[in-house]
Design an enzyme around this catalytic site. Sequence first.
Site, PDB file in Angstrom:
ATOM      1  N   SER B 146       0.853  -1.186   0.000  1.00  0.00           N
ATOM      2  CA  SER B 146       0.000   0.000   0.000  1.00  0.00           C
ATOM      3  C   SER B 146       0.895   1.245   0.000  1.00  0.00           C
ATOM      4  O   SER B 146       1.870   1.289  -0.760  1.00  0.00           O
ATOM      5  CB  SER B 146      -0.948  -0.057   1.201  1.00  0.00           C
ATOM      6  OG  SER B 146      -1.980   0.874   1.069  1.00  0.00           O
ATOM      7  N   ARG B 217     -12.215   6.080   8.962  1.00  0.00           N
ATOM      8  CA  ARG B 217     -11.809   4.686   8.963  1.00  0.00           C
ATOM      9  C   ARG B 217     -12.804   3.820   8.179  1.00  0.00           C
ATOM     10  O   ARG B 217     -12.421   2.888   7.481  1.00  0.00           O
ATOM     11  CB  ARG B 217     -11.715   4.187  10.397  1.00  0.00           C
ATOM     12  CG  ARG B 217     -11.324   2.734  10.537  1.00  0.00           C
ATOM     13  CD  ARG B 217      -9.967   2.448   9.916  1.00  0.00           C
ATOM     14  NE  ARG B 217      -9.444   1.145  10.316  1.00  0.00           N
ATOM     15  CZ  ARG B 217      -8.251   0.678   9.960  1.00  0.00           C
ATOM     16  NH1 ARG B 217      -7.477   1.401   9.184  1.00  0.00           N
ATOM     17  NH2 ARG B 217      -7.842  -0.493  10.352  1.00  0.00           N
ATOM     18  N   ASP B 319      -8.247  -5.474  -6.347  1.00  0.00           N
ATOM     19  CA  ASP B 319      -7.856  -4.266  -5.613  1.00  0.00           C
ATOM     20  C   ASP B 319      -8.201  -3.022  -6.426  1.00  0.00           C
ATOM     21  O   ASP B 319      -7.669  -2.830  -7.518  1.00  0.00           O
ATOM     22  CB  ASP B 319      -6.345  -4.327  -5.357  1.00  0.00           C
ATOM     23  CG  ASP B 319      -5.817  -3.185  -4.499  1.00  0.00           C
ATOM     24  OD1 ASP B 319      -6.597  -2.263  -4.164  1.00  0.00           O
ATOM     25  OD2 ASP B 319      -4.617  -3.216  -4.160  1.00  0.00           O
ATOM     26  N   HIS B 352      -8.014  -4.646  -1.725  1.00  0.00           N
ATOM     27  CA  HIS B 352      -6.706  -4.155  -1.323  1.00  0.00           C
ATOM     28  C   HIS B 352      -6.159  -4.960  -0.138  1.00  0.00           C
ATOM     29  O   HIS B 352      -4.946  -5.174  -0.023  1.00  0.00           O
ATOM     30  CB  HIS B 352      -6.821  -2.677  -0.963  1.00  0.00           C
ATOM     31  CG  HIS B 352      -5.518  -2.010  -0.672  1.00  0.00           C
ATOM     32  ND1 HIS B 352      -4.493  -1.967  -1.582  1.00  0.00           N
ATOM     33  CD2 HIS B 352      -5.071  -1.355   0.430  1.00  0.00           C
ATOM     34  CE1 HIS B 352      -3.469  -1.312  -1.045  1.00  0.00           C
ATOM     35  NE2 HIS B 352      -3.788  -0.934   0.164  1.00  0.00           N
ATOM     36  N   ASP B 353      -7.043  -5.397   0.730  1.00  0.00           N
ATOM     37  CA  ASP B 353      -6.626  -6.186   1.895  1.00  0.00           C
ATOM     38  C   ASP B 353      -5.877  -7.463   1.526  1.00  0.00           C
ATOM     39  O   ASP B 353      -5.253  -8.086   2.396  1.00  0.00           O
ATOM     40  CB  ASP B 353      -7.853  -6.590   2.732  1.00  0.00           C
ATOM     41  CG  ASP B 353      -8.215  -5.537   3.775  1.00  0.00           C
ATOM     42  OD1 ASP B 353      -7.399  -4.628   3.996  1.00  0.00           O
ATOM     43  OD2 ASP B 353      -9.308  -5.634   4.348  1.00  0.00           O
TER      44      ASP B 353
END
Lengths: 402, 402
Positions: B146, B217, B319, B352-353
């Site tokens: 990232s 968040r 992602d 993305h995780d």
Amino acid sequence: MEVEHDTVSLGEFEFECGETIPDLEIEYEAYGEFTGDNAVLVCHALTGSAHVAGTHRSDTGGQARAWWDDIVGAGKAVDTTEYYVVCANVPGSCYGSTGPASENPETGEPYGTDFPPVTVGDWTEAQRALLDELGVPHLHAVVGGSVGGMNVLEWATRHPDHVERIVPIAAAARLDTQCLAIDAVARRAITTDEDWNGGDYYGEDRPNPKDGLALARQLGHVMYLSKASMERKFGRRAAGRDAVRSFPADPAANFFPYRDVESYLDYQAEKFVERFDANSYLYLTRAMDNYDLSSGFESDADALAAFEGEALVMSFTGDWHFTTQQAESLADSLRSADVEAAHHVVDSDHGHDAFLVEPDHVGPPVADFLEAGVAGNAVTDTAGDEEEGESDFAPVHTSLFS
Amino acid sequence: MEVEHDTVSLGEFEFECGETIPDLEIEYEAYGEFTGDNAVLVCHALTGSAHVAGTHRSDTGGQARAWWDDIVGAGKAVDTTEYYVVCANVPGSCYGSTGPASENPETGEPYGTDFPPVTVGDWTEAQRALLDELGVPHLHAVVGGSVGGMNVLEWATRHPDHVERIVPIAAAARLDTQCLAIDAVARRAITTDEDWNGGDYYGEDRPNPKDGLALARQLGHVMYLSKASMERKFGRRAAGRDAVRSFPADPAANFFPYRDVESYLDYQAEKFVERFDANSYLYLTRAMDNYDLSSGFESDADALAAFEGEALVMSFTGDWHFTTQQAESLADSLRSADVEAAHHVVDSDHGHDAFLVEPDHVGPPVADFLEAGVAGNAVTDTAGDEEEGESDFAPVHTSLFS
């Protein structure tokens, strides 16, 4: 263009939740002349209004212009010289129909969050009641984009015998999880704004929850554009020298550019909070999030089984709010329900906004479908593509990155 | 596993903006034994910390566990019995290195928003200075995911002679407009929270801007997941009966389900606001947004021209925060700069995780690349695919809808 612009009182109205209000008022506009079989109902999107076309109004509730003036009007795709076109502001909104900001006649105060929760079903029943008032028993077509397309589907489910043709555009049988999540964050932005005050912010002495509503709107704009259109419109450019930050920032922000995309979002939000009611935003997004075509039925196809008209599903390849895959799934359900249906895919990287900003591609299929159904000239269908082993709606086009 | 966990004082530090602070402290962890040519620097992501591996710490700053324990450790992909692995918390963060929440020795008060704006370049120079302290002149590799992958690229740009191999994972030469927009909204959520108070909220007597940080968040989590993974994890399901809304809602909300996806976002946000500093979130997202590999150079390739090592670019098909297209563009720039580079694409719908939650697919190519460079066994490259007219990273996989 002959235009009616009026507000009608529908009297006591019972919402799907079981609660009633003593008087539901519906603001509507109607264009053209009703001949008995030429009525077209247009359903607006989340923050839209009855003001779908024309330049006859000065009190546009802050909208710069009629929201679908490129599509609806004399000689346009939804031709007001041929059709009697009605567009009504939905209950729960803030553009003339009764909603949270309206006065509760029992208390003399705004309803605020005492307003009953509204659903897309409630919108549909309110439109049905309005059309009864207008003397329109039967619709040639119902047309609508985004959550307005869900409203269209609800007509086919609740009043299948009252509609000949349905046109859900940039819509789906239900919102996907990602968009549910973003809407949930947007609502939290409003309800955590101290000025929201539990929904009780009306009156001269209280500020509106502008910050929260602004954030919600900005998230909306991100959903309405595609990666490609944002890249093209704004890139990573700094905003012009005249651009002024309208949101608070930490001093360290000054070391970095105030970007064009931020300036766009800030400008859009600033305009929006002047015209829209924060409680309405909570109510209407919840109606959208909660909409599920199959609710109360075995399946989407089952929900559509009683509808014997024709359907034109339209979608846009760059739309990630309501994707072409969701539209194709909807078209499949219509086909399974033996509805004559076409899924017309428009190749566009304008994102969800395409249904508003691509009139050259939206107009012709809509016009031809209203006239001739799925056999209409400009109407294309994905079903044929599939048989040939190719498809206009292949993920290669529907990517966020196209 | 031999572990060092310490904080070093680097003395006066000049930031890229020109401002200085009298003493920059850097918290780091180091694993294994330095043999002179086996140092691997691991760069953490936005809200990560130095605690990359192991279970040796009880004071984890609220992190449930080390953030890359599946990848870094004895016998793991980044093998701490072979490599001397260093991970440092970046300046501006709140996990032990100096940031906005740290005490300004000149005033005895927290820096707050007087902390200088930080950049990915500043992180890199702080790491360089830390490694000097540790007696590590040269790195075998820099690895990071990232924005940590941007940090990796900055090493190749600023210290090309100090690094043999770089592994930017789920990263890009710059953030795209859509993600810039979402980050901008997230920052606005913080700065419009009244408790943010212009950045001055430290001390017993003031509440933290929890609501704004929670919203930021939640937007992050939406970016970290894909449409497909959100659909699979949560769908439109209602949360379990024990789930309790932790955000204010209007009464009408009770008519609608409190959904699993909302419960997830609320739970994640609640944990996050306990552990992270709101000003740090502003500073670090700005560093990420501002990062542009080509800044100060003619092009991305030009920025990489002095680097003579090898590069493994890794990306994940689902992602949309950092896309495979962006990774391929980065790989192209590396190839243009005559860097031995491979772009290894992992087919995953985890969004993305994936770089955190797909260790079985991330580990082998990383391990083999660290050992043998682009010739490593498990390393694949898109360049070969292209020559065959096929490609692992075709948009069909990279769609949000995969």
